[in-house]
Scaffold this active site. Structure first.
Site, PDB file in Angstrom:
ATOM      1  CG  ASP A 223      -7.262  20.559   6.182  1.00 43.14           C
ATOM      2  OD1 ASP A 223      -6.608  20.498   5.271  1.00 43.14           O
ATOM      3  OD2 ASP A 223      -7.171  19.190   6.647  1.00 43.14           O
ATOM      4  CD  GLU A 287      -7.758  21.208   1.277  1.00 48.72           C
ATOM      5  OE1 GLU A 287      -6.665  20.811   0.467  1.00 48.72           O
ATOM      6  OE2 GLU A 287      -8.245  20.686   2.105  1.00 48.72           O
TER       7      GLU A 287
HETATM    8  C1  GLC Z   1      -5.510  19.243   3.339  1.00 46.71           C
HETATM    9  C2  GLC Z   1      -4.143  20.214   3.819  1.00 46.71           C
HETATM   10  C3  GLC Z   1      -3.020  19.120   3.656  1.00 46.71           C
HETATM   11  C4  GLC Z   1      -3.367  18.188   4.592  1.00 46.71           C
HETATM   12  C5  GLC Z   1      -4.740  17.538   4.543  1.00 46.71           C
HETATM   13  C6  GLC Z   1      -4.745  16.345   5.795  1.00 46.71           C
HETATM   14  O1  GLC Z   1      -5.421  18.860   1.933  1.00 46.71           O
HETATM   15  O2  GLC Z   1      -4.192  21.309   2.651  1.00 46.71           O
HETATM   16  O3  GLC Z   1      -1.786  20.027   3.791  1.00 46.71           O
HETATM   17  O4  GLC Z   1      -2.288  17.227   4.611  1.00 46.71           O
HETATM   18  O5  GLC Z   1      -5.586  18.312   4.403  1.00 46.71           O
HETATM   19  O6  GLC Z   1      -5.039  17.395   6.927  1.00 46.71           O
END
Ligand code: GLC
Ligand code: MG
Length: 605
Positions: A223, A287
């Protein structure tokens, strides 16, 4: 004007059972994202849970999924719905117990489904024991988070160390009396950033990976990776000029808070941990909403792949065929040689696919994500064409929506894409026995639901099922990619193999009917058989031989298969059995395979 681009795709030998076959399991997988709160509620409390997921794994197998990724299931105060974690090595009671998790992994593996969990390394919850101890200045946790003194402004006010803004809006710094200092949080104040310049943090978080690997997981979705590390000079970021509101995330240029060199070192360290497990590949997918070079850098820094968000960030309802073509070639030509591409259609942070593109054009996007080389990523509900659900201000739960205030929450809230999965037309769409669910069920569930769609050959799900099955064929697993703009509105691509045949996909992304000549693909005059077309129309022929011209309605798509070499080696072309608009049987390389037998067939290869 015709543009032709050819990409060579590394051909993988798929020898089942061999170590090599095992290690490459992820390179062409169909990956499915489960948002656990909204997938299936087994105990009637209106929130989805692990036992619910276990009970629905057959849906994944039937949808030709190879691996699923679970958004966070760990103990959490749920300020950011699980992305604020108070214990990295346990299960939140709302989702069940560790036994439920172990059972889920065992049942999934028995069904040949790989299990990927979410790893949230940038921050913990402020309720995490580490943060509580850091507040009290207890060693070694005192330095586990990013603490800084405030500054005095020119007019004598005490203020945060710099102008950094949180993704969710407002300053990225919050004051704590206990420490007489500010701590950094790139997301909500309840999500303090961990300090990756502290070796204890680096080690502890690597141990979190080992904990879940020892539970048998097959990999991690990682993440918010670009936010891991910050420039320790803590300088103001330059202003963008896009807004005068210092609380708005777009106020500053993120030159000190994202994409820092240290972040890539940390990623490399995680890869080292994954590689400690030698039986089969344990994978990490990152991500990162970042520019192309910063994104591609993850491929060479240990990640198996960074998500390709192009279908979310680069195209929309109005994009032209050439915009889509550019997005494909951008990834294929910038990806470092020898890596696996991937295509993300949607996720829990973005408006739903059908809402972004409209129901017809969404099918073209689904087709691309499933039939382009590499990995497809499907967010739960997109396989049945779920739409965003309108949520009132009173029902709004997402901090990004709440922080925006009543006037602006609708453009910021991520709740509309997070509503319960629509299984059938019973109470709460079959998601829960309770009529009260954590977010409301979309009002369209009587028609948009899995059970109803299974009975309709023209439904989104029937389309998804057919195309995802085609993804399992050796053609789509191994074939080279050629993309062609047939005219300014029609995009097409071919996946071609030497011995297994070829797949041709044609998409009219314009507003008018188009007539296109497909013989540019195929100079050996092989017969093509229609595999799938939508909308249903006689202008799309079931077979095409010498003369390959078709008329495609606006937003129409057609997928043809050709049995390569049939005219050369004496084999006869398949007799086509047609069911509604789609073909259910065709010749596949040297073997004739009826669609439903593919899965079995592939398992035996
Ligand atoms: C990522 C997740 C999102 C979350 C953020 C903070 O972007 O996909 O849902 O709010 O990280 O953890
Ligand atoms: Mg950080």
């Amino acid at each position: 004007m015709k543009a032709v681009i050819v990409f060579c795709v590394i051909s993988l030998s798929m020898v089942a059972g061999s170590d090599q076959g095992n290690r490459d399991w992820w390179r062409t997988m169909s990956l499915y994202q489960i948002y656990p709160r909204s997938f299936k509620d087994s105990d009637g409390d209106g929130v989805g849970d692990l036992a619910g997921i276990t009970s629905k794994l057959d849906h994944l197998s039937e949808s030709n999924v190879d691996a699923f990724w679970l958004s966070p299931i760990y103990p959490s105060p749920m300020v950011d719905f699980g992305y604020d974690i108070s214990d990295f090595e346990s299960i939140d009671p709302v989702f069940g117990t560790m036994e439920d998790f172990e059972k889920l992994v065992a049942v999934a593996h028995a069904k040949s489904l790989k299990v990927i969990v979410d790893f949230v390394p940038n921050h913990s919850s402020d309720k995490h024991e580490w943060f509580q101890k850091s507040l009290q200045n207890i060693e070694p946790y005192n330095d586990f988070y990013v603490w800084q003194n405030g500054t005095m402004t020119e007019n004598g006010y005490f203020a945060p160390p710099n102008n950094w803004v949180s993704v969710f809006g407002g300053p990225a710094w919050t004051w704590r009396d206990e420490r007489q200092a500010y701590y950094l949080h790139q997301f909500a104040p309840e999500q303090p950033d961990l300090n990756y310049n502290n070796e204890g943090v680096v080690q502890e978080m690597q141990n979190v990976l080992r904990f879940w690997l020892n539970k048998g997981v097959d990999g991690f979705r990682i993440d918010a990776v670009p936010f891991i590390s910050e420039d320790v000079r803590y300088l103001d970021e330059p202003l963008t000029g896009r807004t005068s509101d210092p609380k708005n995330y777009t106020y500053t240029q993120k030159i000190y808070t994202t994409d820092q060199p240290r972040t890539y070192e940390i990623v490399q360290g995680w890869r080292g941990v994954l590689d400690e497990y030698t039986n089969s590949s344990k994978i990490m997918m990152v991500e990162a909403y970042a520019n192309t070079s910063m994104t591609m850098k993850y491929y060479v820094s240990g990640a198996h792949f960074p998500f390709n968000f192009g279908m979310i960030t680069d195209v929309n309802q109005d994009s032209t065929a050439s915009d889509f073509n550019n997005l494909i070639s951008k990834w294929m030509s910038n990806m470092p040689h020898g890596n696996a591409a991937n295509w993300v259609a949607g996720n829990h942070d973005k408006s739903r696919l059908v809402t972004r593109f409209g129901a017809e054009r969404a099918r073209a996007v689904t087709l691309m994500t499933l039939l382009l080389p590499g990995i497809s990523v499907t967010y739960n509900g997109e396989e049945i064409g779920m739409k965003d659900t309108w949520i009132s201000w009173e029902d709004t739960k997402d901090p990004q929506g709440c922080n925006a205030g009543k006037e602006r929450y609708e453009t910021n809230s991520r709740d509309p894409a997070r509503t319960p999965f629509q299984w059938d037309n019973t109470v709460s769409a079959g998601f829960s026995t309770s009529s009260k669910t954590w977010l409301p069920v979309n009002g369209n569930y009587k028609t948009v639901n899995l059970a109803t769609e299974k009975g309709d050959p023209n439904s989104y799900y029937s389309f998804y099922e057919a195309v995802s099955k085609l993804k399992k064929s050796p053609i789509v697993q191994n074939g080279n990619l050629t993309t062609k703009l047939l005219n300014e509105n029609v995009l097409s691509f071919a996946r071609e193999t030497l011995n297994d045949g070829s797949v041709y996909a044609i998409m009219n992304l314009g507003k008018e009917e188009e007539t296109v000549d497909l013989s540019v693909f195929d100079n050996l005059s092989r017969q093509w058989n229609l595999y799938y077309a939508t909308p249903v129309t006689d202008s799309i022929p079931k077979t095409l031989a010498m003369y390959k011209k078709i008329k495609l309605p606006s937003s129409g798509i057609a997928i043809y298969l050709s049995n390569k070499g049939s005219s050369c080696d004496g084999r006869k072309d398949e007799t086509i059995v047609s069911e509604s608009h789609s073909v259910i049987s065709y010749t596949f390389g040297k073997v004739n395979i009826v669609r439903d037998e593919w899965t079995k067939k592939l398992a035996n290869v």
